[in-house]
Design a protein around this motif. Structure first.
Motif, PDB file in Angstrom:
ATOM      1  N   ARG A 161     -19.312 -78.628-124.083  1.00  0.00           N
ATOM      2  CA  ARG A 161     -20.643 -78.921-123.540  1.00  0.00           C
ATOM      3  C   ARG A 161     -20.819 -80.414-123.300  1.00  0.00           C
ATOM      4  NH1 ARG A 161     -23.650 -74.264-123.881  1.00  0.00           N
ATOM      5  NH2 ARG A 161     -22.958 -72.728-125.419  1.00  0.00           N
ATOM      6  N   HIS A 253     -30.922 -86.753-125.891  1.00  0.00           N
ATOM      7  CA  HIS A 253     -32.044 -86.045-125.267  1.00  0.00           C
ATOM      8  C   HIS A 253     -33.093 -87.031-124.756  1.00  0.00           C
ATOM      9  CE1 HIS A 253     -35.786 -83.563-125.236  1.00  0.00           C
ATOM     10  NE2 HIS A 253     -34.957 -82.688-124.718  1.00  0.00           N
ATOM     11  N   ARG A 270     -31.241 -81.875-110.663  1.00  0.00           N
ATOM     12  CA  ARG A 270     -30.530 -80.649-111.031  1.00  0.00           C
ATOM     13  C   ARG A 270     -29.467 -80.940-112.092  1.00  0.00           C
ATOM     14  NH1 ARG A 270     -30.960 -79.449-105.420  1.00  0.00           N
ATOM     15  NH2 ARG A 270     -28.846 -80.258-105.032  1.00  0.00           N
ATOM     16  N   VAL A 273     -31.274 -81.481-115.428  1.00  0.00           N
ATOM     17  CA  VAL A 273     -31.759 -80.212-115.995  1.00  0.00           C
ATOM     18  C   VAL A 273     -30.600 -79.410-116.593  1.00  0.00           C
ATOM     19  CG1 VAL A 273     -32.749 -77.961-115.424  1.00  0.00           C
ATOM     20  CG2 VAL A 273     -33.798 -80.043-114.526  1.00  0.00           C
ATOM     21  N   ALA A 274     -29.486 -79.356-115.886  1.00  0.00           N
ATOM     22  CA  ALA A 274     -28.313 -78.626-116.384  1.00  0.00           C
ATOM     23  C   ALA A 274     -27.776 -79.260-117.665  1.00  0.00           C
ATOM     24  CB  ALA A 274     -27.220 -78.599-115.318  1.00  0.00           C
ATOM     25  N   SER A 275     -27.795 -80.579-117.714  1.00  0.00           N
ATOM     26  CA  SER A 275     -27.316 -81.291-118.906  1.00  0.00           C
ATOM     27  C   SER A 275     -28.229 -81.031-120.099  1.00  0.00           C
ATOM     28  CB  SER A 275     -27.243 -82.797-118.635  1.00  0.00           C
ATOM     29  OG  SER A 275     -26.303 -83.084-117.621  1.00  0.00           O
ATOM     30  N   LYS A 276     -29.532 -81.030-119.869  1.00  0.00           N
ATOM     31  CA  LYS A 276     -30.482 -80.780-120.950  1.00  0.00           C
ATOM     32  C   LYS A 276     -30.361 -79.344-121.478  1.00  0.00           C
ATOM     33  CE  LYS A 276     -34.672 -82.505-120.391  1.00  0.00           C
ATOM     34  NZ  LYS A 276     -35.950 -82.907-119.742  1.00  0.00           N
ATOM     35  N   HIS A 277     -30.019 -78.434-120.601  1.00  0.00           N
ATOM     36  CA  HIS A 277     -29.819 -77.052-121.027  1.00  0.00           C
ATOM     37  C   HIS A 277     -28.629 -76.961-121.995  1.00  0.00           C
ATOM     38  CE1 HIS A 277     -29.589 -72.686-120.865  1.00  0.00           C
ATOM     39  NE2 HIS A 277     -28.295 -72.795-120.603  1.00  0.00           N
ATOM     40  N   GLU A 278     -27.532 -77.632-121.654  1.00  0.00           N
ATOM     41  CA  GLU A 278     -26.358 -77.639-122.534  1.00  0.00           C
ATOM     42  C   GLU A 278     -26.665 -78.354-123.837  1.00  0.00           C
ATOM     43  OE1 GLU A 278     -23.332 -76.057-121.895  1.00  0.00           O
ATOM     44  OE2 GLU A 278     -24.629 -75.209-120.339  1.00  0.00           O
ATOM     45  N   GLU A 280     -29.511 -78.567-125.351  1.00  0.00           N
ATOM     46  CA  GLU A 280     -30.358 -77.727-126.203  1.00  0.00           C
ATOM     47  C   GLU A 280     -29.507 -76.736-126.997  1.00  0.00           C
ATOM     48  OE1 GLU A 280     -33.712 -76.852-128.074  1.00  0.00           O
ATOM     49  OE2 GLU A 280     -33.477 -78.424-126.555  1.00  0.00           O
ATOM     50  N   LYS A 281     -28.458 -76.204-126.369  1.00  0.00           N
ATOM     51  CA  LYS A 281     -27.539 -75.311-127.072  1.00  0.00           C
ATOM     52  C   LYS A 281     -26.858 -76.049-128.225  1.00  0.00           C
ATOM     53  CE  LYS A 281     -28.078 -71.700-124.405  1.00  0.00           C
ATOM     54  NZ  LYS A 281     -28.697 -70.446-124.913  1.00  0.00           N
TER      55      LYS A 281
END
Length: 290
Positions: A161, A253, A270, A273-278, A280-281
């Motif tokens: 990630r 973050h 975009r 947003v994709a980086s923040k999604h990873e 968060e995991k």
């Protein structure tokens, strides 16, 4: 790196008693040891807690100690003098009130002070402590191996990630000059349209400089690179690293949020947003790292 989730069991015999040990660990902010032991083992509780805390740095540690097919009772004692007093009282009351004198023998076992049991003395239980520690240590090693195995899986997931996030950050860095150039062109076209003629270079330069200053992401990108590098370095440490990793992820973050707010480009948005999604995991996973 170790996770905080683990499990292990073990058995041993002590003075013809089979003792079963079971240890379960889950995530927790601190190191919390909970013992489930036979009541007569209570004199060993504090020492067992201290011993257990030396083996783990973080997590909730549930320890179950059970005796199987064993009894602590050494001898059943009947106080015959007390029994005689009860019998005498029953005879007197029966004569006085005309009651039946017959009382089932088993009823006397429920009368206070008639029957007692002799259990193992505390001095004998204390002799069990070294054996408990030795065998608990073996179970702890099983738990640690499972925690290390799961920790390696989490580490691999983290790095995958993190590689994805780093790739997006590098893409953002490459995209920024083009965004600024495009803004300059569009700004020039808008001003020319409004003034119907050429634009003063000094005024255009001033507007572009203001935009560049407002959308400058060089510091955020540099800090993100530093945090990512630091995150990878922490895995080389031998001590518990969960809290440190959690703090670094919080910093990443924060920088991603700032980077996203400065981005004046849909493609950059975009990527963020994709980086923040990873991320968060990762923040969910890090809660289970010792």
């Amino acid at each position: 790196m170790r996770s905080m989730t683990g499990y292990g069991t073990g058995d041993f015999e002590w003075k013809k008693k089979k003792i079963h040990l079971e240890v379960k660990t889950v995530n927790h902010r601190f190191c919390e040891v909970n013992l489930r032991i036979p009541p007569r083992y209570s004199i060993l509780e504090l020492e067992l807690q201290d011993f257990s805390k030396k083996n783990f740095e973080r997590g909730r540690i549930d320890i179950f100690i059970r005796e199987q097919n064993a009894s602590s009772v050494k001898k059943i004692i009947v106080d015959e003098d007390q029994l005689q007093r009860y019998l005498k009282m029953i005879q007197q009351l029966s004569k006085k009130y005309g009651l039946s004198k017959e009382v089932p023998a088993e009823r006397f076992f429920s009368f206070p002070g008639v029957v007692s049991v002799e259990e193992e003395p505390e001095t004998e239980i204390s002799l069990l402590l070294p054996e408990l520690k030795k065998n608990l240590e073996k179970v702890f090693q099983k738990v640690k191996k499972l925690r290390e195995k799961e920790g390696e899986g989490i580490k691999k997931d983290f790095f995958n990630r993190l590689d994805f996030i780093e790739k997006n950050i590098l893409a953002v860095e490459k995209q920024i000059p083009g965004v600024i150039s495009l803004y300059k062109t569009r700004l020039q076209e808008r001003i020319e349209k409004m003034l119907k003629n050429s634009v003063e270079e000094s005024r255009l330069a001033q507007e572009v400089a203001y935009f560049v200053d407002r959308s400058d992401t060089s510091e955020e990108i540099q800090r993100l690179k530093s945090h990512i590098s630091h995150f990878r370095e922490v895995f080389k440490e031998k001590d518990a690293i969960g809290r440190k990793l959690d703090f670094i992820l919080q910093e990443i973050h924060r920088e991603l949020n700032t980077l996203g707010s400065k981005a004046q480009d849909s493609e950059i948005s975009r990527w963020i947003v994709a980086s923040k999604h990873e991320l968060e995991k990762m923040r969910e996973q890090v809660q289970n790292v010792e």
